[in-house]
Design a protein around this motif. Structure first.
Motif: not given
Length: 502
Positions: A113, A118, A121, A124-125
């Motif tokens: 990002r 990031d 991200a 979370s992924r």
């Protein structure tokens, strides 16, 4: 009328491969359907690993075609196969221990990002992927080096899922797992099936093959022997396909009463940090099996007898005379040999030759003079135990597990031991090599050695032992005679044994 099976996800046709003029695969056919666990079995050298490496893009086939997801493929490397949707979990994990779970999962494919990684991200992924396979308790920010083997394996699987894999190849996935961790892997594989993933499952452990697979392909000497529905075969037929003999011939005849000699080793009230109140007798000419659950004290008993984690209390006697086994060197001098369960980590030096590995124990105990005579003796032993290698100068890392184990055995036989302690003697070894190791163990007992054998495989424990002691919570829970059943061992191991069993 039953619905027809779905179209294959992966189809290998007429696969052939040679290395330096040696044919290792010859016209092999195999297919995997969505949601199917397809097992691949065979002895070491049958061509299983080469076939899996072709399917995952590591090798290109010399002949034949690869069809994946309805298209003919020509993989230029593993990344090509990953992009197509094929993931592979190797027996030796490919993880960076100092990085987190999330960093390993997205290594080389980090979300970006504004020109920077990031991390939010990525975490979370990774968390979403872990949750999707029922592993939400594994923190994405945990350092991989601090995880146990089972959880590291989960990371490898999630790495494949992160690339949108539709087929997962698993090579000996339980080789380094404890018993309770195997059931967890079973559950994970079944979740992958429910997602519609195809799984190619390579294993030497027939129980796993029958527990998980829908079909089984047997390879021998680089050729396809057969592909069968798991429900329509049994272990005896499968072994006959693999090695050309019945399962019942795996285990040599037990010792006759007249072949069992005097008591060679006794322990009375032995204890240390992991063992308590151990009483045992080991006789010349017998194989004393040691069973129990993971962490019950099985391996701790062998290590105590070898002086690696010695008894702190109690009385130990060899041939009736008290002895202090305070170190491995003291045990070796007393005529005790220890074949460890961790062959790669403790049994061999991977970068050294077959001959150097076979001389390790002799050099440690008897440095200096007599080197030529010792080398000659070791060469005789390597031939006697039938080590198959390109030569004595070949690095041992390139031998099969069965041949590595034979070198380890020759290493200890060079000292002429009176007592042999085997801890998981056939772990990670194919069925044909297992039979050879079993024969060697029994012959050592017939030649007068006293053998103590730890095994987590119940068929092996029952088939090889003249008597069995079962460990629980660092103690001997009970003793069973030859001919005892699996339920008797398990009952003692979990503390639910009948009085008659003890």
């Amino acid at each position: 009328m039953a619905d027809p099976p779905p179209s294959p996800l992966l189809t290998l046709r007429g696969i052939g491969k040679s290395f330096l003029g040696v044919r290792v695969l010859d016209s092999v056919d195999l297919d995997v359907r969505p949601g199917e666990v397809h097992a691949v079995v065979g002895e070491n050298g049958a061509g299983k690993s080469t076939l899996m490496k072709i399917a995952s893009g590591v090798y290109a086939p010399d002949e034949g075609t690869i069809d994946f997801a309805g298209a003919v493929r020509s993989f230029r490397g593993p990344r090509d196969a990953q992009r197509a949707g094929i993931g592979m979990v190797h027996q030796e994990f490919n993880l960076l221990p100092e990085r987190t779970v999330a960093e390993n999962v997205y290594l080389g494919r980090e979300p970006v990002r504004r020109g920077l990684v990031d991390r939010k991200a990525m975490l979370s992924r990774t968390a979403a992927l872990l949750d999707s396979i029922g592993e939400s308790s594994l923190p994405p920010q945990a350092r991989v080096g601090q995880l146990g083997v089972a959880r590291q394996q989960v990371v490898e699987i999630v790495k494949a899922l992160a690339t949108d894999a539709r087929l997962l190849i698993m090579d000996e996935p339980t080789a380094a797992l404890a018993d309770n961790e195997v059931e967890r892997l079973y559950a994970l594989v079944r979740r992958l099936q429910e997602r519609g993933m195809g799984v190619l499952y390579v294993s030497h452990r027939l129980k796993e093959v029958f527990d998980l697979s829908g079909r089984i392909t047997v390879l021998k000497d680089g050729r396809l022997v057969t592909t069968v529905d798991t429900a329509r075969t049994d272990a005896d037929r499968l072994v006959r396909h693999m090695v050309g003999r019945e399962l019942s011939s795996y285990y040599p005849a037990r010792a006759r009463p007249d072949e069992v000699g005097p008591v060679r080793l006794t322990v009375h009230d032995g204890g240390n940090r992991k063992l308590r109140g151990v009483d045992l007798r080991l006789r010349a000419g017998e194989v004393l099996g040691v069973g129990g659950l993971q962490g019950s004290g099985r391996s701790a008993l062998a290590r105590a007898l070898f002086g690696a984690a010695p008894f702190a209390t109690g009385d130990v006697r060899l041939d009736g005379a008290p002895v202090r086994l305070r170190s491995p060197r003291a045990a070796m001098r007393a005529g005790i040999a220890y074949i460890t369960e961790d062959r790669k980590g403790e049994g061999i030096v991977a970068g050294q030759s077959v001959l150097d590995n076979a001389l390790l124990a002799s050099r440690a105990l008897l440095p200096g003079a007599g080197r030529g005579a010792r080398a000659a003796r070791v060469r005789e032993l390597l031939a006697a135990v039938d080590v198959r290698a390109a030569g004595e100068d070949q690095e041992i890392r390139y031998l099969s597990g069965g041949n590595q184990q034979k070198v380890v055995l020759a290493k200890w036989l060079a000292l002429g031991p009176r007592i042999l302690l085997f801890d998981e003697p056939t772990r990670g070894i194919d069925v044909g090599a297992k039979s050879a190791i079993h024969d060697l163990v029994r012959q050592l007992a017939r030649d007068g050695a006293a053998v103590l054998m730890v095994s987590s495989e119940l068929p092996e424990l029952l088939g090889m032992s003249d008597r069995i002691i079962v460990m629980r919570d660092g103690r001997i829970a009970g003793e069973l005679p030859a001919g005892a059943g699996e339920e008797d061992v398990v009952a003692l191991a979990v503390g639910a044994a009948r009085e008659a069993a003890t």
